[in-house]
Motif scaffolding. Structure first.
Motif, PDB file in Angstrom:
ATOM      1  N   GLY A   1       5.226  23.502 -37.186  1.00 35.04           N
ATOM      2  CA  GLY A   1       5.754  24.345 -38.233  1.00 35.04           C
ATOM      3  C   GLY A   1       7.254  24.111 -38.712  1.00 35.04           C
ATOM      4  N   ARG A   2       7.823  23.020 -37.965  1.00 36.14           N
ATOM      5  CA  ARG A   2       9.310  22.565 -38.310  1.00 36.14           C
ATOM      6  C   ARG A   2       9.238  21.095 -38.380  1.00 36.14           C
ATOM      7  NH1 ARG A   2      13.817  21.654 -35.326  1.00 36.14           N
ATOM      8  NH2 ARG A   2      15.763  21.992 -36.216  1.00 36.14           N
ATOM      9  N   ILE A   3      10.015  20.572 -39.469  1.00 35.60           N
ATOM     10  CA  ILE A   3      10.104  18.777 -39.302  1.00 35.60           C
ATOM     11  C   ILE A   3      11.773  18.718 -39.623  1.00 35.60           C
ATOM     12  CG2 ILE A   3       9.664  16.733 -40.468  1.00 35.60           C
ATOM     13  CD1 ILE A   3       7.443  17.173 -39.105  1.00 35.60           C
ATOM     14  N   VAL A   4      12.258  17.756 -38.971  1.00 36.23           N
ATOM     15  CA  VAL A   4      13.659  17.346 -39.416  1.00 36.23           C
ATOM     16  C   VAL A   4      13.615  15.852 -39.685  1.00 36.23           C
ATOM     17  CG1 VAL A   4      16.125  17.148 -38.949  1.00 36.23           C
ATOM     18  CG2 VAL A   4      14.761  19.108 -37.788  1.00 36.23           C
ATOM     19  N   ILE A   5      14.080  15.639 -40.706  1.00 41.41           N
ATOM     20  CA  ILE A   5      13.964  14.186 -41.465  1.00 41.41           C
ATOM     21  C   ILE A   5      15.490  13.789 -41.759  1.00 41.41           C
ATOM     22  CG2 ILE A   5      12.994  12.541 -43.045  1.00 41.41           C
ATOM     23  CD1 ILE A   5      10.458  14.405 -43.197  1.00 41.41           C
ATOM     24  N   SER A   6      15.872  12.524 -41.616  1.00 40.80           N
ATOM     25  CA  SER A   6      17.057  11.992 -41.976  1.00 40.80           C
ATOM     26  C   SER A   6      16.826  10.777 -42.625  1.00 40.80           C
ATOM     27  CB  SER A   6      18.109  12.219 -41.062  1.00 40.80           C
ATOM     28  OG  SER A   6      17.731  11.314 -39.861  1.00 40.80           O
ATOM     29  N   LEU A   7      18.037  10.448 -43.321  1.00 32.15           N
ATOM     30  CA  LEU A   7      17.966   8.934 -44.162  1.00 32.15           C
ATOM     31  C   LEU A   7      19.614   8.960 -44.307  1.00 32.15           C
ATOM     32  CD1 LEU A   7      18.738   9.290 -47.432  1.00 32.15           C
ATOM     33  CD2 LEU A   7      16.228   9.787 -47.637  1.00 32.15           C
ATOM     34  N   ASP A   8      19.902   7.493 -44.536  1.00 32.05           N
ATOM     35  CA  ASP A   8      21.261   7.161 -44.987  1.00 32.05           C
ATOM     36  C   ASP A   8      21.309   6.470 -46.353  1.00 32.05           C
ATOM     37  OD1 ASP A   8      22.168   7.655 -42.152  1.00 32.05           O
ATOM     38  OD2 ASP A   8      21.552   5.455 -41.670  1.00 32.05           O
ATOM     39  N   THR A   9      22.184   7.302 -47.136  1.00 34.37           N
ATOM     40  CA  THR A   9      22.261   6.781 -48.545  1.00 34.37           C
ATOM     41  C   THR A   9      22.812   5.449 -48.586  1.00 34.37           C
ATOM     42  OG1 THR A   9      24.558   7.676 -48.711  1.00 34.37           O
ATOM     43  CG2 THR A   9      22.962   9.189 -48.998  1.00 34.37           C
ATOM     44  N   ARG A  10      22.561   4.913 -49.864  1.00 31.81           N
ATOM     45  CA  ARG A  10      22.714   3.518 -50.106  1.00 31.81           C
ATOM     46  C   ARG A  10      22.979   3.492 -51.724  1.00 31.81           C
ATOM     47  NH1 ARG A  10      17.139   2.648 -48.237  1.00 31.81           N
ATOM     48  NH2 ARG A  10      15.900   2.195 -50.227  1.00 31.81           N
ATOM     49  N   PRO A  11      23.744   2.604 -52.283  1.00 33.24           N
ATOM     50  CA  PRO A  11      24.121   2.431 -53.647  1.00 33.24           C
ATOM     51  C   PRO A  11      22.938   2.193 -54.399  1.00 33.24           C
ATOM     52  CG  PRO A  11      25.571   0.754 -52.546  1.00 33.24           C
ATOM     53  CD  PRO A  11      24.411   1.292 -51.261  1.00 33.24           C
ATOM     54  N   ASP A  12      21.532   1.996 -54.051  1.00 26.93           N
ATOM     55  CA  ASP A  12      20.368   1.894 -54.646  1.00 26.93           C
ATOM     56  C   ASP A  12      19.990   3.253 -55.156  1.00 26.93           C
ATOM     57  OD1 ASP A  12      20.006  -0.816 -54.673  1.00 26.93           O
ATOM     58  OD2 ASP A  12      18.794  -0.733 -52.807  1.00 26.93           O
ATOM     59  N   PHE A  13      20.452   4.272 -54.614  1.00 29.56           N
ATOM     60  CA  PHE A  13      20.143   5.900 -54.795  1.00 29.56           C
ATOM     61  C   PHE A  13      20.881   6.432 -55.863  1.00 29.56           C
ATOM     62  CE2 PHE A  13      18.811   6.665 -49.942  1.00 29.56           C
ATOM     63  CZ  PHE A  13      17.768   5.559 -50.019  1.00 29.56           C
ATOM     64  N   ALA A  14      21.963   5.789 -56.534  1.00 31.31           N
ATOM     65  CA  ALA A  14      22.928   6.061 -57.341  1.00 31.31           C
ATOM     66  C   ALA A  14      22.251   6.728 -58.695  1.00 31.31           C
ATOM     67  CB  ALA A  14      23.887   5.220 -57.634  1.00 31.31           C
ATOM     68  N   ASN A  15      23.003   7.541 -59.103  1.00 36.09           N
ATOM     69  CA  ASN A  15      22.449   8.013 -60.629  1.00 36.09           C
ATOM     70  C   ASN A  15      23.465   7.546 -61.409  1.00 36.09           C
ATOM     71  OD1 ASN A  15      24.702   9.604 -60.404  1.00 36.09           O
ATOM     72  ND2 ASN A  15      23.947  11.535 -59.956  1.00 36.09           N
ATOM     73  N   PRO A  16      23.244   7.623 -62.884  1.00 37.99           N
ATOM     74  CA  PRO A  16      24.395   6.840 -63.654  1.00 37.99           C
ATOM     75  C   PRO A  16      25.813   7.411 -63.288  1.00 37.99           C
ATOM     76  CG  PRO A  16      22.560   7.671 -65.014  1.00 37.99           C
ATOM     77  CD  PRO A  16      22.187   8.137 -63.617  1.00 37.99           C
ATOM     78  N   LEU A  17      26.062   8.450 -62.720  1.00 37.24           N
ATOM     79  CA  LEU A  17      27.806   8.849 -62.593  1.00 37.24           C
ATOM     80  C   LEU A  17      28.097   8.413 -60.952  1.00 37.24           C
ATOM     81  CD1 LEU A  17      27.049  12.583 -63.640  1.00 37.24           C
ATOM     82  CD2 LEU A  17      28.198  10.668 -64.873  1.00 37.24           C
ATOM     83  N   GLY A  18      27.140   7.685 -60.376  1.00 36.84           N
ATOM     84  CA  GLY A  18      27.614   7.081 -59.168  1.00 36.84           C
ATOM     85  C   GLY A  18      27.298   8.010 -57.834  1.00 36.84           C
ATOM     86  N   ALA A  19      26.876   9.169 -58.042  1.00 38.15           N
ATOM     87  CA  ALA A  19      26.287   9.931 -56.819  1.00 38.15           C
ATOM     88  C   ALA A  19      24.986   9.790 -56.535  1.00 38.15           C
ATOM     89  CB  ALA A  19      26.978  11.500 -57.178  1.00 38.15           C
ATOM     90  N   VAL A  20      24.472  10.280 -55.367  1.00 36.08           N
ATOM     91  CA  VAL A  20      23.250  10.041 -54.982  1.00 36.08           C
ATOM     92  C   VAL A  20      22.163  10.925 -56.033  1.00 36.08           C
ATOM     93  CG1 VAL A  20      21.372  10.968 -53.303  1.00 36.08           C
ATOM     94  CG2 VAL A  20      23.642   9.863 -52.583  1.00 36.08           C
ATOM     95  N   HIS A  21      21.163  10.344 -56.491  1.00 36.73           N
ATOM     96  CA  HIS A  21      20.409  10.831 -57.607  1.00 36.73           C
ATOM     97  C   HIS A  21      19.590  12.182 -56.937  1.00 36.73           C
ATOM     98  CE1 HIS A  21      16.856  11.457 -60.386  1.00 36.73           C
ATOM     99  NE2 HIS A  21      17.466  10.722 -61.211  1.00 36.73           N
ATOM    100  N   GLY A  22      19.440  13.288 -57.781  1.00 36.42           N
ATOM    101  CA  GLY A  22      19.124  14.426 -57.267  1.00 36.42           C
ATOM    102  C   GLY A  22      17.431  14.302 -56.690  1.00 36.42           C
ATOM    103  N   GLY A  23      16.843  13.241 -57.113  1.00 34.26           N
ATOM    104  CA  GLY A  23      15.410  12.931 -56.739  1.00 34.26           C
ATOM    105  C   GLY A  23      15.306  12.489 -55.360  1.00 34.26           C
ATOM    106  N   ILE A  24      16.507  12.112 -54.829  1.00 30.09           N
ATOM    107  CA  ILE A  24      16.281  11.483 -53.540  1.00 30.09           C
ATOM    108  C   ILE A  24      16.547  12.807 -52.381  1.00 30.09           C
ATOM    109  CG2 ILE A  24      17.694  10.365 -51.672  1.00 30.09           C
ATOM    110  CD1 ILE A  24      16.499   8.455 -53.503  1.00 30.09           C
ATOM    111  N   ALA A  25      17.367  13.751 -53.023  1.00 33.02           N
ATOM    112  CA  ALA A  25      17.065  15.047 -52.158  1.00 33.02           C
ATOM    113  C   ALA A  25      15.907  15.785 -52.262  1.00 33.02           C
ATOM    114  CB  ALA A  25      18.285  16.098 -52.649  1.00 33.02           C
ATOM    115  N   ALA A  26      15.253  15.642 -53.515  1.00 35.19           N
ATOM    116  CA  ALA A  26      14.206  16.476 -53.748  1.00 35.19           C
ATOM    117  C   ALA A  26      12.901  15.697 -52.998  1.00 35.19           C
ATOM    118  CB  ALA A  26      13.916  16.274 -55.417  1.00 35.19           C
TER     119      ALA A  26
END
Length: 147
Positions: free
Chosen positions: A43-68
């Motif tokens: 009933g519980r999972i913890v998943i992590s990842l490290d962000t990288r420049p490939d995850f950027a949206n046009p504004l330079g932050a991590v794209h919301g699709g990564i969090a989704a």
């Protein structure tokens, strides 16, 4: 490539296998994004990842699709841990609330997914993504159909 008969394994056993084996030879969204299964329990999972420049949206932050995607994975996998062998699921609905932007410079994002209800035909779960400072990035709920 390792041959594993997932149909004979409970959902919890499958997720424990993924956590232990970290199958890098296995094409998956987890491999593509560099997801790590940090905690796996019923009933519980913890998943992590490290962000990288490939995850950027046009504004330079991590794209919301990564969090989704991180939330969809954590919540869905949490539901999967409650299922018996030979039973699957699919996401029917995912509702994500974005709270703040994440950086693309190697910041660790961690998603925790927890099952709220696991029934015969549907399951619901909730989750959060936090950054490496413990700040809330996004939170979500999901409804899954049991197959």
């Amino acid at each position: 490539m390792t041959t594993v008969d997932f149909a004979q394994m409970s959902g919890l056993e499958v997720m424990q296998w993924v956590q232990k084996e970290s199958p890098t030879e296995f094409p998956s969204i987890g491999r593509l994004l560099g997801m790590r299964f940090d905690e796996v329990e019923h009933g519980r999972i913890v998943i992590s990842l490290d962000t990288r420049p490939d995850f950027a949206n046009p504004l330079g932050a991590v794209h919301g699709g990564i969090a989704a995607t991180l939330l969809d994975s954590a919540l869905g996998c949490a539901v999967h841990t409650t299922l018996p062998a030979g039973v699957g699921f699919t996401t029917l609905e995912l509702k994500v609330n974005y709270i703040r932007a994440a950086r693309t410079d190697g910041q660790t994002l961690t998603a925790t997914g927890t099952v709220i209800h696991a029934g015969r035909r549907t399951a619901t779960a909730e989750g959060r993504v936090i950054d490496d400072q413990g700040k809330l990035i996004a939170h979500a709920t999901t409804t899954c159909m049991i197959l």
